[in-house]
Design an enzyme around this catalytic site. Structure first.
Site, PDB file in Angstrom:
ATOM      1  N   HIS A  82      37.333 -22.022 -76.904  1.00 22.03           N
ATOM      2  CA  HIS A  82      37.780 -21.621 -75.564  1.00 22.03           C
ATOM      3  C   HIS A  82      36.775 -20.636 -74.940  1.00 22.03           C
ATOM      4  O   HIS A  82      36.392 -20.790 -73.773  1.00 22.03           O
ATOM      5  CB  HIS A  82      39.182 -21.001 -75.684  1.00 22.03           C
ATOM      6  CG  HIS A  82      39.769 -20.475 -74.426  1.00 22.03           C
ATOM      7  ND1 HIS A  82      40.897 -21.029 -73.838  1.00 22.03           N
ATOM      8  CD2 HIS A  82      39.432 -19.419 -73.634  1.00 22.03           C
ATOM      9  CE1 HIS A  82      41.189 -20.344 -72.737  1.00 22.03           C
ATOM     10  NE2 HIS A  82      40.330 -19.353 -72.601  1.00 22.03           N
ATOM     11  N   GLU A  83      36.332 -19.646 -75.728  1.00 24.31           N
ATOM     12  CA  GLU A  83      35.403 -18.635 -75.188  1.00 24.31           C
ATOM     13  C   GLU A  83      34.020 -19.234 -74.925  1.00 24.31           C
ATOM     14  O   GLU A  83      33.388 -18.928 -73.917  1.00 24.31           O
ATOM     15  CB  GLU A  83      35.268 -17.443 -76.146  1.00 24.31           C
ATOM     16  CG  GLU A  83      36.561 -16.705 -76.468  1.00 24.31           C
ATOM     17  CD  GLU A  83      37.435 -16.415 -75.272  1.00 24.31           C
ATOM     18  OE1 GLU A  83      36.902 -16.272 -74.150  1.00 24.31           O
ATOM     19  OE2 GLU A  83      38.666 -16.349 -75.438  1.00 24.31           O
ATOM     20  N   CYS A 130      45.027 -18.641 -70.578  1.00 20.66           N
ATOM     21  CA  CYS A 130      43.764 -17.997 -70.239  1.00 20.66           C
ATOM     22  C   CYS A 130      44.044 -16.796 -69.352  1.00 20.66           C
ATOM     23  O   CYS A 130      44.831 -16.896 -68.412  1.00 20.66           O
ATOM     24  CB  CYS A 130      42.854 -18.991 -69.510  1.00 20.66           C
ATOM     25  SG  CYS A 130      41.227 -18.306 -69.116  1.00 20.66           S
ATOM     26  N   LEU A 131      43.394 -15.680 -69.645  1.00 22.07           N
ATOM     27  CA  LEU A 131      43.596 -14.469 -68.843  1.00 22.07           C
ATOM     28  C   LEU A 131      43.138 -14.670 -67.399  1.00 22.07           C
ATOM     29  O   LEU A 131      43.558 -13.932 -66.522  1.00 22.07           O
ATOM     30  CB  LEU A 131      42.839 -13.288 -69.469  1.00 22.07           C
ATOM     31  CG  LEU A 131      43.368 -12.823 -70.836  1.00 22.07           C
ATOM     32  CD1 LEU A 131      42.446 -11.767 -71.421  1.00 22.07           C
ATOM     33  CD2 LEU A 131      44.795 -12.291 -70.718  1.00 22.07           C
ATOM     34  N   HIS A 161      33.972 -20.976 -71.749  1.00 19.35           N
ATOM     35  CA  HIS A 161      33.805 -20.057 -70.612  1.00 19.35           C
ATOM     36  C   HIS A 161      32.329 -19.782 -70.337  1.00 19.35           C
ATOM     37  O   HIS A 161      31.918 -19.653 -69.188  1.00 19.35           O
ATOM     38  CB  HIS A 161      34.471 -18.708 -70.903  1.00 19.35           C
ATOM     39  CG  HIS A 161      35.929 -18.625 -70.552  1.00 19.35           C
ATOM     40  ND1 HIS A 161      36.398 -18.820 -69.269  1.00 19.35           N
ATOM     41  CD2 HIS A 161      37.016 -18.329 -71.298  1.00 19.35           C
ATOM     42  CE1 HIS A 161      37.724 -18.638 -69.254  1.00 19.35           C
ATOM     43  NE2 HIS A 161      38.128 -18.356 -70.481  1.00 19.35           N
ATOM     44  N   GLN A 189      34.541 -13.791 -67.288  1.00 22.51           N
ATOM     45  CA  GLN A 189      35.889 -13.371 -66.880  1.00 22.51           C
ATOM     46  C   GLN A 189      35.909 -11.949 -66.336  1.00 22.51           C
ATOM     47  O   GLN A 189      36.883 -11.552 -65.698  1.00 22.51           O
ATOM     48  CB  GLN A 189      36.871 -13.476 -68.068  1.00 22.51           C
ATOM     49  CG  GLN A 189      37.084 -14.906 -68.524  1.00 22.51           C
ATOM     50  CD  GLN A 189      38.089 -14.974 -69.646  1.00 22.51           C
ATOM     51  OE1 GLN A 189      37.738 -14.782 -70.809  1.00 22.51           O
ATOM     52  NE2 GLN A 189      39.349 -15.209 -69.313  1.00 22.51           N
ATOM     53  N   GLY A 217      40.963 -13.095 -76.717  1.00 25.63           N
ATOM     54  CA  GLY A 217      39.546 -13.360 -76.483  1.00 25.63           C
ATOM     55  C   GLY A 217      39.209 -13.036 -75.042  1.00 25.63           C
ATOM     56  O   GLY A 217      40.111 -13.001 -74.193  1.00 25.63           O
TER      57      GLY A 217
HETATM   58  O1  GNR Z   1      44.642 -14.667 -74.827  1.00 27.63           O
HETATM   59  C1  GNR Z   1      44.295 -15.838 -74.956  1.00 27.63           C
HETATM   60  N1  GNR Z   1      45.052 -16.670 -75.717  1.00 27.63           N
HETATM   61  C2  GNR Z   1      44.656 -17.929 -76.098  1.00 27.63           C
HETATM   62  C3  GNR Z   1      45.599 -18.758 -76.673  1.00 27.63           C
HETATM   63  C4  GNR Z   1      45.266 -20.013 -77.084  1.00 27.63           C
HETATM   64  C5  GNR Z   1      43.962 -20.459 -76.950  1.00 27.63           C
HETATM   65  C6  GNR Z   1      43.009 -19.655 -76.364  1.00 27.63           C
HETATM   66  C7  GNR Z   1      43.345 -18.392 -75.952  1.00 27.63           C
HETATM   67  S1  GNR Z   1      42.144 -17.367 -75.252  1.00 27.63           S
HETATM   68  C8  GNR Z   1      43.114 -16.349 -74.232  1.00 27.63           C
HETATM   69  C9  GNR Z   1      42.276 -15.253 -73.633  1.00 27.63           C
HETATM   70  C10 GNR Z   1      41.233 -15.842 -72.716  1.00 27.63           C
HETATM   71  O2  GNR Z   1      41.466 -16.249 -71.611  1.00 27.63           O
HETATM   72  N2  GNR Z   1      40.035 -15.952 -73.206  1.00 27.63           N
HETATM   73  O3  GNR Z   1      39.063 -16.510 -72.478  1.00 27.63           O
HETATM   74 NI    NI Z   2      40.086 -17.896 -71.132  1.00 28.80          NI
END
Ligand code: GNR
Ligand code: NI
Length: 185
Positions: A130-131, A88-89, A134, A51, A46
């Site tokens: 999660h997204e 998270c990236l 953000h 980001q 995601g």
């Molecule tokens: O790559 C991602 N893996 C992930 C694993 C578990 C829960 C959420 C994520 S999202 C993350 C990519 C990211 O930072 N998205 O904002």
């Molecule tokens: Ni993230």
């Protein structure tokens, strides 16, 4: 298409509220394409606009080989609870357990500006939450208890070793190398 730099923990854009996308036009579609390219190169599932330094309310996901675009997403229903590890990236190499709703219903616009609904569970539900976090300036570390949050942040600072840059550049080569390291673990 182009690879975009990824903003990391400490960058103010990650803490800002996004703005509603009024018009899903070619400029927005170009951003979406660049975000997919960047997400795949970084081996993420995601990626949300903040980001990559943008304040549009949109994110891209790819779960089980299925790409999703969510523009102006809203969670309209949450059910159950489930705890699992997240990363998270924007906070590379830091992981923590986060409790999320087990199922969510999300309303959003697609890449043509058409409204749709998504009923999600498991990893898709987790990633959507999660997204969407953000898009409201929230990061998964915000949900950790005080001690785990402190530990995560000090590990992050240690890994950075005084590097104050607020972005990281993803290259397909780096992504391949990371993937190889992951395989070896
Ligand atoms: O790559 C991602 N893996 C992930 C694993 C578990 C829960 C959420 C994520 S999202 C993350 C990519 C990211 O930072 N998205 O904002
Ligand atoms: Ni993230």
């Amino acid at each position: 298409m182009s690879l975009l730099d990824i903003y990391v923990l400490g960058a103010p854009i990650l803490r800002q509220e996004t703005r509603v996308v009024e018009n899903v036009d070619d400029g927005v579609r170009r951003l979406i394409d660049d975000m997919f390219e960047t997400m795949y190169a970084a081996k993420g599932i995601g990626l949300a606009a903040p980001q990559v330094g943008r304040n549009e309310r949109l994110a891209v996901l790819d779960i089980d080989q299925k790409p999703y675009v969510i523009v102006n997403p809203e969670i309209v229903l949450r059910e159950g609870a489930h705890k699992a590890e997240e990363g998270c990236l924007s906070i590379p190499e830091i992981y923590g357990d986060v409790e999320r709703a087990a199922h969510v219903k999300v309303k959003a616009l697609d890449r043509d500006g058409e409204p749709f609904e998504l009923d999600a569970s498991e990893l898709l539900a987790r990633c959507l939450q999660h997204e969407i976090d953000h898009l409201h300036g929230r990061l998964f570390i915000d949900y950790l208890g005080l001690l785990k949050r402190r530990a995560a942040i000090s590990k992050w600072e240690k890994l950075r070793k005084g590097d104050k840059s607020l972005t990281r550049t993803v290259t397909p080569r780096e992504a391949a190398a990371q993937h190889k390291r992951d395989e070896e673990l």
